[in-house]
Motif scaffolding. Structure first.
Motif, PDB file in Angstrom:
ATOM      1  N   LEU A 217     -19.150 -83.386   0.573  1.00 52.62           N
ATOM      2  CA  LEU A 217     -17.935 -82.759   1.105  1.00 52.62           C
ATOM      3  C   LEU A 217     -17.531 -83.394   2.439  1.00 52.62           C
ATOM      4  O   LEU A 217     -16.349 -83.551   2.720  1.00 52.62           O
ATOM      5  CB  LEU A 217     -18.134 -81.247   1.258  1.00 52.62           C
ATOM      6  N   GLU A 218     -18.512 -83.786   3.227  1.00 51.28           N
ATOM      7  CA  GLU A 218     -18.211 -84.470   4.495  1.00 51.28           C
ATOM      8  C   GLU A 218     -17.564 -85.832   4.224  1.00 51.28           C
ATOM      9  O   GLU A 218     -16.605 -86.207   4.900  1.00 51.28           O
ATOM     10  CB  GLU A 218     -19.487 -84.647   5.312  1.00 51.28           C
ATOM     11  N   GLU A 219     -18.070 -86.572   3.236  1.00 46.78           N
ATOM     12  CA  GLU A 219     -17.490 -87.868   2.888  1.00 46.78           C
ATOM     13  C   GLU A 219     -16.026 -87.728   2.463  1.00 46.78           C
ATOM     14  O   GLU A 219     -15.225 -88.637   2.699  1.00 46.78           O
ATOM     15  CB  GLU A 219     -18.276 -88.516   1.744  1.00 46.78           C
ATOM     16  N   GLN A 220     -15.688 -86.598   1.862  1.00 51.80           N
ATOM     17  CA  GLN A 220     -14.319 -86.346   1.421  1.00 51.80           C
ATOM     18  C   GLN A 220     -13.467 -85.733   2.534  1.00 51.80           C
ATOM     19  O   GLN A 220     -12.308 -85.371   2.322  1.00 51.80           O
ATOM     20  CB  GLN A 220     -14.310 -85.401   0.210  1.00 51.80           C
ATOM     21  N   GLN A 221     -14.049 -85.559   3.709  1.00 50.50           N
ATOM     22  CA  GLN A 221     -13.389 -84.975   4.890  1.00 50.50           C
ATOM     23  C   GLN A 221     -12.973 -83.522   4.669  1.00 50.50           C
ATOM     24  O   GLN A 221     -11.970 -83.050   5.199  1.00 50.50           O
ATOM     25  CB  GLN A 221     -12.200 -85.829   5.315  1.00 50.50           C
ATOM     26  N   LEU A 222     -13.785 -82.797   3.895  1.00 48.90           N
ATOM     27  CA  LEU A 222     -13.513 -81.382   3.636  1.00 48.90           C
ATOM     28  C   LEU A 222     -14.317 -80.488   4.574  1.00 48.90           C
ATOM     29  O   LEU A 222     -13.944 -79.333   4.797  1.00 48.90           O
ATOM     30  CB  LEU A 222     -13.813 -81.040   2.174  1.00 48.90           C
ATOM     31  N   VAL A 223     -15.420 -81.009   5.093  1.00 43.60           N
ATOM     32  CA  VAL A 223     -16.220 -80.326   6.106  1.00 43.60           C
ATOM     33  C   VAL A 223     -16.675 -81.358   7.128  1.00 43.60           C
ATOM     34  O   VAL A 223     -16.704 -82.559   6.846  1.00 43.60           O
ATOM     35  CB  VAL A 223     -17.472 -79.607   5.515  1.00 43.60           C
ATOM     36  N   SER A 224     -17.037 -80.876   8.310  1.00 42.89           N
ATOM     37  CA  SER A 224     -17.737 -81.719   9.280  1.00 42.89           C
ATOM     38  C   SER A 224     -19.147 -81.143   9.402  1.00 42.89           C
ATOM     39  O   SER A 224     -19.342 -79.934   9.248  1.00 42.89           O
ATOM     40  CB  SER A 224     -17.016 -81.741  10.629  1.00 42.89           C
ATOM     41  N   LEU A 225     -20.127 -82.008   9.651  1.00 42.05           N
ATOM     42  CA  LEU A 225     -21.521 -81.579   9.682  1.00 42.05           C
ATOM     43  C   LEU A 225     -22.180 -81.938  10.999  1.00 42.05           C
ATOM     44  O   LEU A 225     -21.890 -82.972  11.599  1.00 42.05           O
ATOM     45  CB  LEU A 225     -22.320 -82.253   8.558  1.00 42.05           C
ATOM     46  N   ASP A 226     -23.099 -81.063  11.412  1.00 43.22           N
ATOM     47  CA  ASP A 226     -23.991 -81.326  12.538  1.00 43.22           C
ATOM     48  C   ASP A 226     -25.405 -81.019  12.083  1.00 43.22           C
ATOM     49  O   ASP A 226     -25.632 -80.012  11.401  1.00 43.22           O
ATOM     50  CB  ASP A 226     -23.648 -80.428  13.742  1.00 43.22           C
ATOM     51  N   ASP A 227     -26.351 -81.881  12.448  1.00 44.92           N
ATOM     52  CA  ASP A 227     -27.761 -81.595  12.195  1.00 44.92           C
ATOM     53  C   ASP A 227     -28.231 -80.573  13.218  1.00 44.92           C
ATOM     54  O   ASP A 227     -27.919 -80.694  14.402  1.00 44.92           O
ATOM     55  CB  ASP A 227     -28.618 -82.859  12.328  1.00 44.92           C
TER      56      ASP A 227
END
Length: 99
Positions: free
Chosen positions: A56-66
């Motif tokens: 989903l991050e690759e599709q720019q639908l979410v942003s992620l943080d570890d």
């Protein structure tokens, strides 16, 4: 990937976006998403949830943080992700709402 496995993955991605829409800050960690996905009839592993979040991050639908040592991911819904969750936009690989 089999047709059935592909269907489940597309539905799981839509459910993740819908969960994030319902969160007060449009954010949730991968552990919470794992638990809520189970309530929606999915039984993914924690690794599957993280894999879906990275897709989903690759599709720019979410942003992620570890969070911490990367054992938990914190997802935040993007504007594009909200549009896909509501059916205003379409992304191959995410089930359309109501479809």
């Amino acid at each position: 990937m089999s047709k059935y496995a592909n269907f489940l993955s597309e539905d799981r991605r839509l459910v993740i976006l819908r969960i994030l829409v319902e969160m007060p800050t449009y954010r949730a960690n991968s552990s919470v998403l794992h638990a809520v996905l189970q309530e929606w009839g999915h039984e993914p592993s924690r690794d599957q949830v993280k894999t879906e979040l990275r897709w989903l991050e690759e599709q720019q639908l979410v942003s992620l943080d570890d969070v911490g040592d990367g054992a938990v991911l914190l997802a935040k819904l993007t504007e594009r992700g909200a549009d896909v969750a509501a059916g205003r936009a379409r992304v191959d690989g995410v089930k359309r709402p109501g479809a």
